[in-house]
Design an enzyme around this catalytic site. Structure first.
Site, short mmCIF file in Angstrom:
data_model
loop_
_atom_site.label_atom_id
_atom_site.label_comp_id
_atom_site.label_asym_id
_atom_site.label_seq_id
_atom_site.Cartn_x
_atom_site.Cartn_y
_atom_site.Cartn_z
N HIS A 356 0.89 -1.11 -0.05
CA HIS A 356 0.03 0.00 -0.08
C HIS A 356 0.79 1.31 -0.04
CE1 HIS A 356 -0.29 1.38 4.27
NE2 HIS A 356 0.23 -0.02 4.64
N ASP A 366 6.26 2.50 7.28
CA ASP A 366 4.72 1.92 7.02
C ASP A 366 4.04 2.94 6.15
OD1 ASP A 366 2.21 0.85 6.90
OD2 ASP A 366 1.81 1.01 9.16
N GLU A 403 -5.13 1.79 2.86
CA GLU A 403 -4.86 0.25 3.68
C GLU A 403 -5.04 0.76 5.07
OE1 GLU A 403 -2.52 -2.48 5.99
OE2 GLU A 403 -2.51 -0.45 5.86
N GLU A 404 -4.79 2.01 5.50
CA GLU A 404 -4.73 2.36 6.93
C GLU A 404 -6.16 2.29 7.44
OE1 GLU A 404 -2.27 1.65 8.53
OE2 GLU A 404 -0.26 2.29 7.52
N ASP A 432 4.41 -5.05 3.33
CA ASP A 432 3.92 -3.61 3.72
C ASP A 432 5.01 -2.77 4.34
OD1 ASP A 432 2.63 -1.61 5.14
OD2 ASP A 432 0.84 -2.92 5.80
N HIS A 514 2.78 4.18 13.52
CA HIS A 514 1.58 5.08 13.15
C HIS A 514 1.97 6.52 14.01
CE1 HIS A 514 -1.55 1.80 11.87
NE2 HIS A 514 -0.25 1.71 10.97
#
Ligand SMILES: *[C@@H]1O[C@H](CO)[C@@H](O)[C@H](O)[C@H]1NC(C)=O
Ligand SMILES: *[C@@H]1O[C@H](CO)[C@@H](O)[C@H](O)[C@H]1NC(C)=O
Ligand SMILES: *[C@@H]1O[C@H](CO)[C@@H](O)[C@H](O)[C@H]1NC(C)=O
Ligand SMILES: *[C@@H]1O[C@H](CO)[C@@H](O)[C@H](O)[C@H]1NC(C)=O
Length: 705
Positions: A356, A366, A403-404, A432, A514
């Site tokens: 993604h 990420d 995707e998140e 990922d 994140h």
């Protein structure tokens, strides 16, 4: 990644590989010599058949693999990563369109046939968030809920799809927020009804699952913090709390532009969202609240593991919070990019590589460590194409969006293409977070285990030039995980469409997950200063793609699948302690083993035949076996799916009630056990899995009964 990768590596669900093995130096030495000789040989005899290390069948596969490996470049990968991570690029925002053009232009400039697959999906953003606490000394604190102050482009920490509203109540600390934590509280007389619960992110339960349990216990709101807060940087973990995956207003069908969208009041939509608001909190703020709590003393186990504040109390007296959350739900376009390298001999068979592109913040780990590896694979494939290579089967390079928010881009694409995927996708290879730190980790469906290890043997270890990735993998992790997690884009492919899948990453449990600190700077300071791990990941990923696309007989080994099913059955049997019979499973697995053995013998025979493009009968035999091996995984799908989460169709790997189920496989059986179903219900779930295995056997065997 939408959920953190769990720190616990499944032991029951993974296959344990051979015992630790340090490669004898002589072996390594010989391996290097062979490589050097082979390289020299090819360079000087460009038309000669090179000595074969890997395959006996494809005339020039070794040359090709070597060319692929030697075209690696840490510099290009680093430049892609820098470009992709210049700005935060959350799905549905303007800067995300810049990454879309960057990826699209990259593939197009390489001359690859590049398409967009667009959908409309319901995304969730924060409008207003606040949290105030009143302590027993009558002071009130308004918390700062940001993890950065200077950069307004970074979305403030929030939980996507958390409902708007306020919750005021006394705070109760609930440890990881698992069922057993609430049971421990009950034992010391603490109820969370009418309270706001404070939890620390654990290893087995995702944030959506934590909120769901809190809601069921009568909590009014939930605050979640991560103990790993960016390595002292004060990072706050954003994330989704949606239930299930894919666009919530087109559940089960593709959210194409102009297609049917359910209303927000529809029960199918509302069941996807929590009923109580939740917020992520920094470790610092969580510690202030924890230290202020009065009420009951924490359960002994929590105190012993240091999981409570200095007061060692869990509430609910003394501290009252007021959390307020105003969110915005917006329909947004999401864009997947699909670049195609058309196969020369079997263009209608597909090997799919996917990653993604959207990120909570800058996304250096990420997901754009994976994106930059994917872009470099594209670059290197174009080098191979220029040298005359055409893969036998078609290769797709996919860049997913949103995707998140819950694997939305890939899920909508899988839903739109589900029949064609079922009929023609050989494998899905997901990366990922390509690089989070050190150590190679991988999960796969078991027929791919052998191929995965073979590919690791061909790639130099990024941290020790004398070793291969396989050497360090075997000495460090030595476990191939099973893909029951629902935390990245392989979920739709495997759990819904039954496509054999692999998921890989370097490093685990990185601290800036994140947070606003997942940046290019963090990457080069901490995870991969010289981009050698990126290179290794791109090497493994690209080689897997090449081998799966090029080998005349697809290198699937269903005997490892049978062995894994056997181990799963044994683990289940131990857990059941006679509560239901695993005999139906034993019978089905026995048959599956026999068919797997036959398929292996057949593959061996077909591989021994000299490969001749013009031998139509041999080609048809190979194609027949390949198709049966491709379809066998689909056998594990059941049209009714897993009870309560029917979209998930795979009965061997898929999400079970976490973490109450100890299995990590057979999700339907695991759920039945976790909720204390009757023996009859558990037995029924066992029969369903047995029938799925029988279906897989029939697909692998071919023909009719
Ligand atoms: C806090 O306020 C309450 C009510 O106004 C009062 O009864 C209590 O003594 C105060 N506590 C402290 C520590 O000042
Ligand atoms: C009041 O209590 C809170 C929480 O224990 C503490 O952080 C704060 O420093 C206290 N304020 C005063 C003025 O004592
Ligand atoms: C809670 O906070 C919100 C937003 O700051 C405010 O509007 C509301 O009045 C507060 N409620 C209480 C009971 O303090
Ligand atoms: C690539 O690797 C080489 C050799 O280790 C190193 O000197 C160089 O700085 C690296 N390039 C980047 C961009 O990290």
């Amino acid at each position: 990644m939408s959920q953190p990768l769990t720190a616990t590596r499944p032991t029951t669900a993974g296959i344990s590989l051979s015992p630790l093995r340090q490669p004898p130096p002589l072996c390594t030495f010989l391996f290097i010599i062979v490589l050097i000789v082979a390289t020299f040989y090819t360079l000087h005899h460009p038309d000669a058949t090179p000595p074969l290390l890997f395959s006996r069948n494809t005339h020039n596969s070794l040359t090709l693999r070597r060319l692929f490996l030697s075209s690696a470049s840490n510099a290009t990968i680093s430049s892609y990563l820098r470009a992709l991570t210049r700005h935060p690029h959350l799905a549905g925002t303007k800067p995300s369109l810049d990454t879309l053009s960057y990826v699209t232009n990259h593939f197009q400039s390489l001359g690859l046939d590049t398409r967009l697959a667009e959908y409309e999906a319901l995304l969730s953003y924060p409008a207003h968030i606040s949290l105030a606490a009143r302590f027993s000394n009558n002071t009130t604190v308004e918390f700062d809920l940001n993890d950065v102050t200077a950069d307004d482009d970074v979305i403030r920490p929030y939980h996507a799809y958390s409902p708007s509203g306020s919750a005021q109540g006394s705070v109760v600390f609930v440890n990881h927020g698992e069922e057993r934590d609430y049971r421990a509280l009950e034992l010391i007389g603490v109820s969370v009804r009418g309270c706001v619960v404070l939890a620390r992110k654990g290893e087995s339960l995702g944030r959506g699952g934590m909120v769901k349990i809190a809601e069921s216990k009568g909590a009014l709101g939930m605050l979640i913090y991560a103990e790993n807060d960016g390595g002292g940087l004060g990072g706050i973990e954003r994330g989704t709390v949606m239930r299930g995956i894919g666009d919530p207003v087109s559940p089960g069908w593709p959210g194409v532009v102009g297609g049917e969208k359910l209303s927000l009041e529809d029960g199918e939509v509302t069941k996807r969202f929590p009923k109580i608001p939740s917020l992520p909190l920094s470790l610092r703020n969580a510690e202030i609240i924890l230290a202020s709590l009065g009420g009951a003393r924490a359960p002994v186990e929590w105190r012993n593991s240091g999981r409570v504040g200095s007061g060692q109390r869990v509430g609910p007296e003394q501290t009252v919070v007021n959390m307020t959350l105003q969110g915005e739900l917006k329909m947004k376009k999401v864009h997947n990019v699909v670049a195609t390298i058309r196969g020369s001999e079997e263009p209608d068979r597909y090997v799919i590589l996917g990653n993604h592109r959207d990120a909570w913040t800058y996304g250096a780990v990420d997901p754009n460590s994976g994106t930059s590896a994917l872009l470099d694979i594209g670059r290197r494939f174009s080098v191979l194409l220029k040298s005359g290579w055409r893969p036998r089967r078609t290769i797709l390079l996919c860049s997913w969006d949103a995707e998140e928010f819950g694997m939305i881009g890939s899920t909508e694409w899988v839903e739109e293409n589900v029949l064609n995927l079922g009929a023609s996708a050989v494998a899905y290879l997901n990366v990922d977070c390509a690089v989070q730190g050190s150590g190679f980790f991988a999960g796969s469906t078991p027929q791919l285990d052998g191929l995965l290890l073979d590919a690791l043997k061909l790639v130099q270890d990024p941290d020790d030039v004398a070793l291969t990735v396989e050497d360090t993998f075997k000495s460090q992790n030595n476990i191939i995980e099973r893909l029951s997690r629902v935390d990245s884009d392989f979920s739709g492919f495997l759990h819904h469409a039954g496509i054999p899948s692999i998921d890989m990453y370097y490093g685990a449990d990185y601290p800036v997950y994140h947070t606003a600190f997942d940046s290019y700077d963090w990457m080069i300071r901490n995870a991969d200063p010289l981009f050698h791990r990126h290179v290794a990941m791109a090497g493994v990923w690209g080689l897997l793609g090449i081998i799966l696309a090029d080998e005349p007989v697809i290198p699937f080994n269903y005997i490892s699948y049978a062995e894994q099913l056997h181990a799963h059955r044994d683990a289940l049997s131990k857990l059941l302690v006679g509560k239901a019979s695993v005999d139906p499973l034993s019978m089905a697995i026995k048959e599956f083993s026999l068919v797997a053995k036959e398929a292996k013998d057949e593959a061996k025979k077909l591989k021994e035949q000299a490969y001749n493009k013009n031998d139509a009968a041999a080609a048809a035999r190979r194609r027949g076996l390949n198709d049966r091996m491709m379809l066998a995984e689909r056998g594990f799908l059941d049209s009714e799916g897993i009870k309560g989460k029917e979209w998930f169709k795979h009965l061997v790997y898929g999400p079970a009630a976490e973490p109450e189920s100890k299995l990590g496989f057979f999700p339907g059986i695991a759920d039945a056990i976790a909720v204390n179903s009757s023996e009859g219900m558990i037995q029924h779930e066992i029969w369903r899995v047995a029938r799925a295995i029988q279906k897989a056997s029939r697909a692998l065997k071919g023909g009719f009964t």
